[in-house]
Design a protein around this motif. Sequence first.
Motif, PDB file in Angstrom:
ATOM      1  N   ALA A   1      -9.467  18.399   0.788  1.00 45.28           N
ATOM      2  CA  ALA A   1      -8.748  17.163   1.102  1.00 45.28           C
ATOM      3  C   ALA A   1      -7.792  16.787  -0.021  1.00 45.28           C
ATOM      4  O   ALA A   1      -6.663  16.335   0.231  1.00 45.28           O
ATOM      5  N   LYS A   2      -8.208  16.991  -1.261  1.00 50.05           N
ATOM      6  CA  LYS A   2      -7.315  16.728  -2.392  1.00 50.05           C
ATOM      7  C   LYS A   2      -6.037  17.564  -2.268  1.00 50.05           C
ATOM      8  O   LYS A   2      -4.908  17.056  -2.420  1.00 50.05           O
ATOM      9  N   GLU A   3      -6.218  18.852  -2.010  1.00 48.17           N
ATOM     10  CA  GLU A   3      -5.070  19.753  -1.922  1.00 48.17           C
ATOM     11  C   GLU A   3      -4.207  19.422  -0.708  1.00 48.17           C
ATOM     12  O   GLU A   3      -2.968  19.468  -0.789  1.00 48.17           O
ATOM     13  N   ASP A   4      -4.829  19.081   0.408  1.00 45.36           N
ATOM     14  CA  ASP A   4      -4.070  18.722   1.615  1.00 45.36           C
ATOM     15  C   ASP A   4      -3.184  17.514   1.356  1.00 45.36           C
ATOM     16  O   ASP A   4      -2.025  17.476   1.792  1.00 45.36           O
ATOM     17  N   TRP A   5      -3.711  16.504   0.647  1.00 44.09           N
ATOM     18  CA  TRP A   5      -2.904  15.312   0.366  1.00 44.09           C
ATOM     19  C   TRP A   5      -1.796  15.625  -0.632  1.00 44.09           C
ATOM     20  O   TRP A   5      -0.657  15.199  -0.475  1.00 44.09           O
TER      21      TRP A   5
ATOM     22  N   GLY B   1     -12.933  10.867  10.316  1.00 40.64           N
ATOM     23  CA  GLY B   1     -13.264  12.210  10.765  1.00 40.64           C
ATOM     24  C   GLY B   1     -12.589  13.260   9.895  1.00 40.64           C
ATOM     25  O   GLY B   1     -12.678  13.234   8.665  1.00 40.64           O
ATOM     26  N   LYS B   2     -11.836  14.168  10.536  1.00 36.76           N
ATOM     27  CA  LYS B   2     -11.203  15.266   9.802  1.00 36.76           C
ATOM     28  C   LYS B   2      -9.981  14.826   9.008  1.00 36.76           C
ATOM     29  O   LYS B   2      -9.464  15.602   8.203  1.00 36.76           O
ATOM     30  N   GLY B   3      -9.509  13.589   9.220  1.00 45.32           N
ATOM     31  CA  GLY B   3      -8.411  13.107   8.390  1.00 45.32           C
ATOM     32  C   GLY B   3      -7.545  12.066   9.062  1.00 45.32           C
ATOM     33  O   GLY B   3      -7.145  12.224  10.221  1.00 45.32           O
ATOM     34  N   ILE B   4      -7.253  10.980   8.334  1.00 45.70           N
ATOM     35  CA  ILE B   4      -6.363   9.933   8.817  1.00 45.70           C
ATOM     36  C   ILE B   4      -5.725   9.278   7.601  1.00 45.70           C
ATOM     37  O   ILE B   4      -6.264   9.361   6.487  1.00 45.70           O
ATOM     38  N   THR B   5      -4.558   8.679   7.782  1.00 43.29           N
ATOM     39  CA  THR B   5      -3.974   7.843   6.739  1.00 43.29           C
ATOM     40  C   THR B   5      -3.726   6.457   7.327  1.00 43.29           C
ATOM     41  O   THR B   5      -3.516   6.304   8.527  1.00 43.29           O
ATOM     42  N   HIS B   6      -3.759   5.452   6.448  1.00 39.51           N
ATOM     43  CA  HIS B   6      -3.424   4.098   6.904  1.00 39.51           C
ATOM     44  C   HIS B   6      -2.956   3.257   5.728  1.00 39.51           C
ATOM     45  O   HIS B   6      -3.123   3.614   4.562  1.00 39.51           O
ATOM     46  N   SER B   7      -2.342   2.126   6.069  1.00 38.58           N
ATOM     47  CA  SER B   7      -1.901   1.150   5.081  1.00 38.58           C
ATOM     48  C   SER B   7      -2.421  -0.213   5.493  1.00 38.58           C
ATOM     49  O   SER B   7      -2.777  -0.440   6.657  1.00 38.58           O
TER      50      SER B   7
ATOM     51  N   HIS C   1       3.362  -9.220  -2.131  1.00 40.03           N
ATOM     52  CA  HIS C   1       3.463  -7.773  -1.958  1.00 40.03           C
ATOM     53  C   HIS C   1       2.501  -7.018  -2.866  1.00 40.03           C
ATOM     54  O   HIS C   1       2.174  -5.857  -2.609  1.00 40.03           O
ATOM     55  N   ASN C   2       2.012  -7.683  -3.939  1.00 38.39           N
ATOM     56  CA  ASN C   2       1.071  -7.018  -4.840  1.00 38.39           C
ATOM     57  C   ASN C   2      -0.257  -6.708  -4.163  1.00 38.39           C
ATOM     58  O   ASN C   2      -1.024  -5.861  -4.633  1.00 38.39           O
ATOM     59  N   LEU C   3      -0.551  -7.411  -3.057  1.00 36.71           N
ATOM     60  CA  LEU C   3      -1.798  -7.171  -2.345  1.00 36.71           C
ATOM     61  C   LEU C   3      -1.728  -5.934  -1.466  1.00 36.71           C
ATOM     62  O   LEU C   3      -2.757  -5.390  -1.063  1.00 36.71           O
ATOM     63  N   ASP C   4      -0.521  -5.495  -1.118  1.00 38.31           N
ATOM     64  CA  ASP C   4      -0.371  -4.387  -0.179  1.00 38.31           C
ATOM     65  C   ASP C   4      -1.093  -3.127  -0.674  1.00 38.31           C
ATOM     66  O   ASP C   4      -1.006  -2.764  -1.846  1.00 38.31           O
ATOM     67  N   VAL C   5      -1.805  -2.479   0.248  1.00 39.99           N
ATOM     68  CA  VAL C   5      -2.411  -1.175  -0.023  1.00 39.99           C
ATOM     69  C   VAL C   5      -1.555  -0.142   0.701  1.00 39.99           C
ATOM     70  O   VAL C   5      -1.511  -0.112   1.931  1.00 39.99           O
ATOM     71  N   LEU C   6      -0.838   0.687  -0.048  1.00 37.73           N
ATOM     72  CA  LEU C   6       0.104   1.643   0.531  1.00 37.73           C
ATOM     73  C   LEU C   6      -0.632   2.730   1.321  1.00 37.73           C
ATOM     74  O   LEU C   6      -1.838   2.918   1.164  1.00 37.73           O
ATOM     75  N   PRO C   7       0.082   3.474   2.175  1.00 35.96           N
ATOM     76  CA  PRO C   7      -0.556   4.556   2.934  1.00 35.96           C
ATOM     77  C   PRO C   7      -1.344   5.504   2.030  1.00 35.96           C
ATOM     78  O   PRO C   7      -0.864   5.926   0.980  1.00 35.96           O
ATOM     79  N   HIS C   8      -2.549   5.820   2.480  1.00 38.77           N
ATOM     80  CA  HIS C   8      -3.460   6.682   1.731  1.00 38.77           C
ATOM     81  C   HIS C   8      -4.399   7.351   2.722  1.00 38.77           C
ATOM     82  O   HIS C   8      -4.575   6.872   3.850  1.00 38.77           O
ATOM     83  N   PRO C   9      -5.037   8.453   2.348  1.00 35.80           N
ATOM     84  CA  PRO C   9      -5.843   9.236   3.295  1.00 35.80           C
ATOM     85  C   PRO C   9      -7.333   8.954   3.210  1.00 35.80           C
ATOM     86  O   PRO C   9      -7.837   8.430   2.213  1.00 35.80           O
ATOM     87  N   HIS C  10      -8.052   9.337   4.274  1.00 33.82           N
ATOM     88  CA  HIS C  10      -9.511   9.325   4.299  1.00 33.82           C
ATOM     89  C   HIS C  10     -10.003  10.542   5.064  1.00 33.82           C
ATOM     90  O   HIS C  10      -9.327  11.027   5.988  1.00 33.82           O
ATOM     91  N   ILE C  11     -11.198  10.988   4.724  1.00 34.28           N
ATOM     92  CA  ILE C  11     -11.933  11.963   5.548  1.00 34.28           C
ATOM     93  C   ILE C  11     -13.405  11.584   5.541  1.00 34.28           C
ATOM     94  O   ILE C  11     -13.892  10.929   4.602  1.00 34.28           O
ATOM     95  N   GLY C  12     -14.143  11.983   6.589  1.00 33.68           N
ATOM     96  CA  GLY C  12     -15.589  11.977   6.583  1.00 33.68           C
ATOM     97  C   GLY C  12     -16.283  10.632   6.631  1.00 33.68           C
ATOM     98  O   GLY C  12     -17.475  10.550   6.332  1.00 33.68           O
TER      99      GLY C  12
END
Length: 304
Positions: free
Chosen positions: A265-269, A97-103, A51-62
């Motif tokens: 994006a910082k503020e949106d997250w 693009g304008k914003g997505i999150t994934h894990s 479980h230490n390898l898991d990358v938790l949900p986090h955002p991206h843009i651009g």
Amino acid sequence: MLDIVIEARQAELSAGFTVKRILPYRLRRMIGPFIFMDHGGPVNIPVAQTHNLDVLPHPHIGLSTVSYLFSGNVTHRDSLGVEQVIKPGEVNWMTAGKGITHSERFEDPAMLSGGELEMIQTWVALPEKDEESDPSFENYKSEQLPVFTDTGVWMRLIAGDAYGLKSNVKTHSPLFYVHVVLQPGTRFGLPKGHSERGAYLVRGRVEVNGVTYKPGQLLVFTKGVDPLIIAKEPTTLMMLGGEHLGDRYIWWNFVSSRKDRIEQAKEDWKQGRIDLPPMDSEEYVPLPEDKSKPAGGPPPNALS
């Protein structure tokens, strides 16, 4: 002949999971549209620590994230509702693009039995006209990707065009990304037709212009030259590059041509205005403290 040689640095993504960080580098931020590169593994980890390898949900843009595995499996879940098990040799191209999150979760039974994991993740910056496009995710099976073999050479074109091959992977700008395996003594050249080109040594050793290079080094070549790469032992390379898009700001998981868009994006997250993956919404990575002075420092974490 060589513009710069970038040495991978150690970066800890989570407890017990350290990767080699190649891009961005303070003296060379991008190669073509490629703005980020991490090499994770090979790693064997006890079952109790998977479980230490898991990358938790986090955002991206651009940007687009490109996940490519040599071994192991990773389960991708994103805010579009996509759930995809990523397997070796496949291309997994997620455009934020304008914003997505994934894990990224390590749930495969083989991994849970102590199997090996090794992967490369790159980020590809988007042209300005596509930075606010709708997010998307595409999985391309290994059999959909062009493969070329010759004496001492095996290669798979992950994306773009190179060596007379063309990939069906959808990209937003001219680029190439190739997985190459060379046998000892093989002589190999760079693809032509791209202004910025680099080769990352995953394993093995190569000689260029009488100098030997080792794993963990990214060789960035001068524009217009056609060097000869000689494999000194069984060698795996990831070759990448393309056309430069212009300067980009990068902070944490955000990339943009505009500094104010990073701040938004910082503020949106922070305010919860970016949706979490519907099938993985119980936890997430909080916005890290901003300790950087000029915007555009390397992200504090991420394979993605």
